[in-house]
Motif scaffolding. Structure first.
Motif, PDB file in Angstrom:
ATOM      1  N   ASP A 193       0.885  -1.163   0.000  1.00  0.00           N
ATOM      2  CA  ASP A 193       0.000   0.000   0.000  1.00  0.00           C
ATOM      3  C   ASP A 193       0.926   1.217   0.000  1.00  0.00           C
ATOM      4  OD1 ASP A 193      -1.864   1.977   0.514  1.00  0.00           O
ATOM      5  OD2 ASP A 193      -2.033   1.479   2.657  1.00  0.00           O
ATOM      6  N   TYR A 194       0.893   1.994  -1.077  1.00  0.00           N
ATOM      7  CA  TYR A 194       1.875   3.072  -1.200  1.00  0.00           C
ATOM      8  C   TYR A 194       1.253   4.309  -1.838  1.00  0.00           C
ATOM      9  CZ  TYR A 194       1.882   1.598  -6.064  1.00  0.00           C
ATOM     10  OH  TYR A 194       1.479   1.280  -7.328  1.00  0.00           O
ATOM     11  N   VAL A 195       1.936   5.426  -1.694  1.00  0.00           N
ATOM     12  CA  VAL A 195       1.535   6.648  -2.377  1.00  0.00           C
ATOM     13  C   VAL A 195       2.734   7.154  -3.176  1.00  0.00           C
ATOM     14  CG1 VAL A 195      -0.179   7.328  -0.645  1.00  0.00           C
ATOM     15  CG2 VAL A 195       2.193   8.106  -0.425  1.00  0.00           C
ATOM     16  N   ILE A 196       2.446   7.941  -4.187  1.00  0.00           N
ATOM     17  CA  ILE A 196       3.507   8.559  -4.974  1.00  0.00           C
ATOM     18  C   ILE A 196       3.468  10.044  -4.665  1.00  0.00           C
ATOM     19  CG2 ILE A 196       4.459   8.949  -7.284  1.00  0.00           C
ATOM     20  CD1 ILE A 196       2.758   6.567  -8.237  1.00  0.00           C
ATOM     21  N   VAL A 215       2.943   3.182   2.965  1.00  0.00           N
ATOM     22  CA  VAL A 215       2.248   3.773   4.096  1.00  0.00           C
ATOM     23  C   VAL A 215       2.485   2.917   5.336  1.00  0.00           C
ATOM     24  CG1 VAL A 215       0.009   4.503   4.975  1.00  0.00           C
ATOM     25  CG2 VAL A 215       0.508   4.659   2.508  1.00  0.00           C
ATOM     26  N   ALA A 216       3.055   3.516   6.375  1.00  0.00           N
ATOM     27  CA  ALA A 216       3.322   2.776   7.616  1.00  0.00           C
ATOM     28  C   ALA A 216       3.562   3.769   8.739  1.00  0.00           C
ATOM     29  CB  ALA A 216       4.558   1.876   7.461  1.00  0.00           C
ATOM     30  N   PRO A 217       2.907   3.541   9.886  1.00  0.00           N
ATOM     31  CA  PRO A 217       3.091   4.473  11.005  1.00  0.00           C
ATOM     32  C   PRO A 217       4.534   4.539  11.474  1.00  0.00           C
ATOM     33  CG  PRO A 217       1.835   2.514  11.679  1.00  0.00           C
ATOM     34  CD  PRO A 217       1.987   2.449  10.202  1.00  0.00           C
ATOM     35  N   THR A 218       5.314   3.501  11.176  1.00  0.00           N
ATOM     36  CA  THR A 218       6.711   3.471  11.614  1.00  0.00           C
ATOM     37  C   THR A 218       7.638   4.170  10.620  1.00  0.00           C
ATOM     38  OG1 THR A 218       6.763   1.316  10.554  1.00  0.00           O
ATOM     39  CG2 THR A 218       6.558   1.345  12.940  1.00  0.00           C
ATOM     40  N   GLY A 219       7.097   4.661   9.512  1.00  0.00           N
ATOM     41  CA  GLY A 219       7.923   5.286   8.480  1.00  0.00           C
ATOM     42  C   GLY A 219       8.584   6.565   8.969  1.00  0.00           C
ATOM     43  N   GLU A 220       9.703   6.903   8.350  1.00  0.00           N
ATOM     44  CA  GLU A 220      10.440   8.109   8.748  1.00  0.00           C
ATOM     45  C   GLU A 220      10.031   9.323   7.934  1.00  0.00           C
ATOM     46  OE1 GLU A 220      14.737   7.804   9.782  1.00  0.00           O
ATOM     47  OE2 GLU A 220      14.480   5.839   8.884  1.00  0.00           O
ATOM     48  N   ASP A 221       9.316   9.104   6.835  1.00  0.00           N
ATOM     49  CA  ASP A 221       8.919  10.219   5.983  1.00  0.00           C
ATOM     50  C   ASP A 221       7.494  10.646   6.314  1.00  0.00           C
ATOM     51  OD1 ASP A 221      11.100   8.806   4.696  1.00  0.00           O
ATOM     52  OD2 ASP A 221      10.807  10.216   3.046  1.00  0.00           O
ATOM     53  N   THR A 222       7.303  11.947   6.433  1.00  0.00           N
ATOM     54  CA  THR A 222       5.969  12.475   6.684  1.00  0.00           C
ATOM     55  C   THR A 222       5.390  12.961   5.368  1.00  0.00           C
ATOM     56  OG1 THR A 222       6.817  13.268   8.763  1.00  0.00           O
ATOM     57  CG2 THR A 222       4.680  14.101   8.103  1.00  0.00           C
ATOM     58  N   PHE A 223       4.129  12.688   5.146  1.00  0.00           N
ATOM     59  CA  PHE A 223       3.469  13.259   3.981  1.00  0.00           C
ATOM     60  C   PHE A 223       2.039  13.585   4.368  1.00  0.00           C
ATOM     61  CE2 PHE A 223       0.744   9.738   2.479  1.00  0.00           C
ATOM     62  CZ  PHE A 223       1.241   8.690   3.242  1.00  0.00           C
ATOM     63  N   VAL A 224       1.365  14.313   3.508  1.00  0.00           N
ATOM     64  CA  VAL A 224      -0.036  14.611   3.803  1.00  0.00           C
ATOM     65  C   VAL A 224      -0.908  13.958   2.754  1.00  0.00           C
ATOM     66  CG1 VAL A 224       0.374  16.751   5.048  1.00  0.00           C
ATOM     67  CG2 VAL A 224       0.061  16.816   2.574  1.00  0.00           C
ATOM     68  N   ARG A 225      -2.093  13.561   3.160  1.00  0.00           N
ATOM     69  CA  ARG A 225      -3.041  12.989   2.216  1.00  0.00           C
ATOM     70  C   ARG A 225      -4.426  13.531   2.522  1.00  0.00           C
ATOM     71  NH1 ARG A 225      -2.868   6.597   3.390  1.00  0.00           N
ATOM     72  NH2 ARG A 225      -3.373   6.755   1.206  1.00  0.00           N
ATOM     73  N   SER A 226      -5.316  13.341   1.570  1.00  0.00           N
ATOM     74  CA  SER A 226      -6.649  13.907   1.708  1.00  0.00           C
ATOM     75  C   SER A 226      -7.615  12.897   2.299  1.00  0.00           C
ATOM     76  CB  SER A 226      -7.156  14.347   0.331  1.00  0.00           C
ATOM     77  OG  SER A 226      -8.534  14.603   0.401  1.00  0.00           O
ATOM     78  N   TYR A 231      -5.252  12.347  -3.290  1.00  0.00           N
ATOM     79  CA  TYR A 231      -4.174  13.336  -3.236  1.00  0.00           C
ATOM     80  C   TYR A 231      -3.177  12.977  -2.128  1.00  0.00           C
ATOM     81  CZ  TYR A 231      -1.632  17.663  -2.416  1.00  0.00           C
ATOM     82  OH  TYR A 231      -0.624  18.573  -2.238  1.00  0.00           O
ATOM     83  N   ALA A 232      -1.887  12.994  -2.472  1.00  0.00           N
ATOM     84  CA  ALA A 232      -0.846  12.782  -1.468  1.00  0.00           C
ATOM     85  C   ALA A 232       0.359  13.603  -1.888  1.00  0.00           C
ATOM     86  CB  ALA A 232      -0.463  11.307  -1.376  1.00  0.00           C
ATOM     87  N   ALA A 233       1.063  14.181  -0.952  1.00  0.00           N
ATOM     88  CA  ALA A 233       2.225  14.998  -1.292  1.00  0.00           C
ATOM     89  C   ALA A 233       3.181  15.079  -0.123  1.00  0.00           C
ATOM     90  CB  ALA A 233       1.780  16.405  -1.687  1.00  0.00           C
ATOM     91  N   ASN A 234       4.438  15.287  -0.442  1.00  0.00           N
ATOM     92  CA  ASN A 234       5.402  15.660   0.578  1.00  0.00           C
ATOM     93  C   ASN A 234       4.994  17.015   1.122  1.00  0.00           C
ATOM     94  OD1 ASN A 234       7.634  14.086   1.327  1.00  0.00           O
ATOM     95  ND2 ASN A 234       8.423  14.213  -0.753  1.00  0.00           N
ATOM     96  N   LEU A 416      -6.714  17.821   4.567  1.00  0.00           N
ATOM     97  CA  LEU A 416      -5.439  17.112   4.660  1.00  0.00           C
ATOM     98  C   LEU A 416      -5.226  16.531   6.055  1.00  0.00           C
ATOM     99  CD1 LEU A 416      -3.112  19.637   2.796  1.00  0.00           C
ATOM    100  CD2 LEU A 416      -4.193  17.564   1.903  1.00  0.00           C
ATOM    101  N   TYR A 417      -4.562  15.411   6.111  1.00  0.00           N
ATOM    102  CA  TYR A 417      -4.070  14.925   7.388  1.00  0.00           C
ATOM    103  C   TYR A 417      -2.681  14.328   7.169  1.00  0.00           C
ATOM    104  CZ  TYR A 417      -5.475  10.171   5.964  1.00  0.00           C
ATOM    105  OH  TYR A 417      -5.608   8.981   5.303  1.00  0.00           O
ATOM    106  N   THR A 418      -1.917  14.298   8.243  1.00  0.00           N
ATOM    107  CA  THR A 418      -0.535  13.862   8.155  1.00  0.00           C
ATOM    108  C   THR A 418      -0.455  12.346   8.284  1.00  0.00           C
ATOM    109  OG1 THR A 418       0.017  15.890   9.275  1.00  0.00           O
ATOM    110  CG2 THR A 418       1.754  14.258   9.137  1.00  0.00           C
ATOM    111  N   ALA A 419       0.374  11.743   7.477  1.00  0.00           N
ATOM    112  CA  ALA A 419       0.594  10.307   7.574  1.00  0.00           C
ATOM    113  C   ALA A 419       2.089  10.051   7.439  1.00  0.00           C
ATOM    114  CB  ALA A 419      -0.181   9.584   6.483  1.00  0.00           C
ATOM    115  N   ARG A 420       2.474   8.813   7.719  1.00  0.00           N
ATOM    116  CA  ARG A 420       3.902   8.487   7.625  1.00  0.00           C
ATOM    117  C   ARG A 420       4.129   7.351   6.643  1.00  0.00           C
ATOM    118  NH1 ARG A 420       6.359  11.341  11.648  1.00  0.00           N
ATOM    119  NH2 ARG A 420       8.353  10.335  11.294  1.00  0.00           N
ATOM    120  N   GLY A 421       5.310   7.392   6.034  1.00  0.00           N
ATOM    121  CA  GLY A 421       5.611   6.374   5.044  1.00  0.00           C
ATOM    122  C   GLY A 421       7.095   6.033   5.021  1.00  0.00           C
ATOM    123  N   ILE A 422       7.384   4.927   4.341  1.00  0.00           N
ATOM    124  CA  ILE A 422       8.762   4.449   4.168  1.00  0.00           C
ATOM    125  C   ILE A 422       9.118   4.645   2.703  1.00  0.00           C
ATOM    126  CG2 ILE A 422      10.277   2.424   4.274  1.00  0.00           C
ATOM    127  CD1 ILE A 422       8.082   1.213   6.202  1.00  0.00           C
TER     128      ILE A 422
END
Ligand code: ATP
Ligand code: MG
Length: 581
Positions: A193-196, A215-226, A231-234, A416-422
């Motif tokens: 399960d991923y976003v670009i 998409v993973a709560p343990t990911g080090e990268d933060t991104f926002v999604r709708s 919609y997803a973006a750094n 938008l809400y913040t999510a985390r990813g690898i």
């Protein structure tokens, strides 16, 4: 060949490793897929190696499908190539550097743009040779500041890196698009399960670089999604929708108020609300002016830059850096304030900035026709009803305010809400940075040389294994997607009445039907075997146990937990069907 647990080099562990914090790290170690050799350095055990190779196979198939050609470059590289591009220095402490017996400098490759460029330069010279896409799957070395989470961030790790070479920009765009499509197929096949997300602010040109984030709560990268759309973006790339420009006709006149002791937004709002004015004020009604200094590349001079934004928001430094790149940015120090006496700290307004030729950029929300409370450029004074487009005209907009949960999604759908990813993959239109450095040209049809343009594309192969586990596990263990599972079927024989022999016989038949089979033929208690089957995570499990005397075996689905009793005579067909065959 049947994998038999009685002689498989595998020890499962009951306890989580002490240094493990994230599920994939715990489970890959406990289930005996990997073992730590040193910090950030891992050994792949037999089942782990099979999974790793399965991921590599998927990557390879899709890379070959877009015309990529596999090569294998050395990991041990002389310093000179990386000196030519400046990366010997730029990489800093992340680079593993070493010396040979003659004292010459070498490095262990962190990524291979330099050598690929030289490789193509050595072989190709005509436009007829291009385009070409080369790739390798290889160990990379980076002395990460924080190796963590097992193979998610290793110091030695497996990467697929590919490089495209084209003679014009349209060609590069095409190579990029092909990689993007291949990456989508790869990560879909891996069941992720991923976003670009766009990796650049857009200032450097649209989709010049995109990251694939699992998409993973343990990911080090933060991104926002709708909340409503895909919609997803750094955070750096989020564009704030600007409100429609309003008319300035008939708005109240701007007026200066004595507002003693209101150098912060909060004290200002409290003061205004206690001042007996005919309205209430919030932080969002105030226009905060943040001063920074910038320095263009190659320049020695710092210049002031004023940023106007609603008082309820901070400037996000990462967004600011991304928006100004490659220009450097720094906060003002006391000496800067001392040198610019028109800056009334805590009471800075647009007027003094514009009058003193300080470049002044505003948040998109500060649109023409919006009215603000802001500094009056005099200590203890603010101006009310200062209207953008009437009382001041900024030099432009800059979208660097912090992005918050609940902000409107730029595509107009949802918030938008913040999510985390690898970060599992990265595609990048490099352009001519490396081909300029090494003067890689192709002779055009007119006999004139053209500078080749490049793309570079990475996938973390070992990281992908861990990312799958992050997303696909439960409290008992791993749940592999079939495509990369170490086997299709795990046949467990329990009991002393010929069950183990029967398990081996069924395993052999399943194998003859083209399935990859692991048989638990160990001398161990049934509970141990069942627990291991759940920990190992092979998608289909066949239990040859107590029911055998009644002619029944059990078929289990690791993902759903569903269990079905099947007559022994039908188990091969049922299992083949369960495995999708
Ligand atoms: P990160 O931001 O996570 O450090 P990066 O942007 O430095 O990654 P790239 O240079 O883009 O990584 O490398 C390509 C891919 O290699 C990444 O998308 C990631 O999947 C993988 N990768 C990078 N560093 C590591 C690492 N230390 N361990 C495992 N995989 C890695
Ligand atoms: Mg990257």
């Amino acid at each position: 060949m049947l994998l038999r647990m009685s002689n498989l080099f595998l020890r499962t562990l009951r306890e989580d490793p002490a240094d493990a914090e994230v599920p994939s790290h715990k489970l890959l170690v406990r289930a005996g897929y990997v073992r730590r050799a040193a910090p950030g350095i891992y050994t792949w055990l037999p089942l782990g190696k099979i999974v790793l190779e399965n991921v590599a196979r998927v990557v390879r198939e899709e890379m070959n499908a877009i015309g990529g050609q596999e090569v294998l470059l050395p990991a041990l590289l002389p310093k000179e190539f990386y000196e030519t591009t400046g990366r010997w220095e730029e990489y800093g402490d992340t680079l593993f550097r070493l010396k040979d017996r003659k004292g010459a400098d070498y490095l262990l490759g962190p990524t291979h743009e330099e050598l690929f460029t030289l490789l193509v330069k050595g072989e190709y010279s005509s436009y007829k040779d291009f385009p070409v896409v080369l790739y390798q799957i290889q160990e990379k070395f980076r002395d990460e500041a924080r190796p963590r989470a097992g193979v998610l961030r290793g110091r030695e790790f497996h990467m697929k890196d590919s490089y495209s070479f084209d003679t014009d920009d349209e060609g590069l765009q095409q190579s990029y698009d092909q990689h993007r499509a291949a990456y989508i197929r790869i990560f879909d096949r891996l069941g992720l399960d991923y976003v670009i997300v766009s990796a650049t602010s857009g200032a450097m040109g649209g989709s010049a670089s995109e990251e694939f984030l699992a998409v993973a709560p343990t990911g080090e990268d933060t991104f926002v999604r709708s909340t409503e759309s895909d919609y997803a973006a750094n955070v750096e790339a989020v564009r704030t929708p600007a409100p429609a420009e309003g008319s300035v006709e008939g708005l109240p006149e701007a007026r200066v108020h004595h507002t003693p002791g209101t150098a912060t937004i909060q004290t200002l709002v409290d003061f205004l609300n206690g001042a007996g004015l005919d309205r209430d004020f919030t932080e969002a009604d105030t226009l905060k002016n943040v001063l920074v200094k910038t320095r263009a590349p190659g320049s020695k001079e710092w210049e002031l830059l004023g940023i106007g934004l609603p008082g309820d928001r901070e400037v996000d430094l990462k967004r600011l850096e991304a928006a100004l790149e490659p220009t450097e940015v720094a906060l003002l120090d006391d000496a800067d304030f001392a040198a610019n006496t028109f800056l009334a700290k805590g009471y800075i307004g647009p007027r003094a900035l514009l009058d003193n030729k300080v470049r002044y950029l505003v948040d998109p929300r500060v649109a023409t026709g919006t009215s603000w409370v802001t500094g009056a450029d005099r200590t203890d004074h603010h101006v009310l009803d200062l209207v953008a487009g009437r009382d001041f005209t900024p030099d432009g907009t800059i979208d660097v305010a912090e992005v918050r949960d609940g902000d409107a999604s730029p595509d107009g759908r949802g918030t938008l809400y913040t999510a985390r990813g690898i970060e599992i993959g990265h595609i990048f239109q490099l352009g001519r940075k490396y081909t300029d450095a090494f003067k890689l040209d192709a002779l055009g049809p007119d006999g004139k040389p053209r500078r080749v343009t490049m793309g570079s594309y990475g996938i973390g192969v070992s990281r992908a294994v861990a990312s799958v586990v992050e997303q696909s596990h439960d409290d008992k263990g791993i749940v592999w997607p079939r495509e990369i599972a170490p086997a299709d079927v795990h046949v467990v024989g329990t009991g002393k009445g010929g069950e183990v022999e029967e398990a081996l016989r069924i395993g052999g038949e399943l194998e003859a039907r083209g399935l990859r089979v692991l048989v638990d033929d160990r001398k161990a208690a049934p509970g141990v075997k069942f627990n291991d089957a759940e920990l190992l995570g092979i998608p289909t499990v066949v239990i040859v146990g107590r029911g055998l005397k009644d002619g029944l075996v059990e078929l289990r689905d690791r993902r759903t937990g569903e269990r079905t009793d099947v007559p022994v005579g039908e188990i091969v067909e049922s299992t083949v069907a369960a495995c999708g065959g």
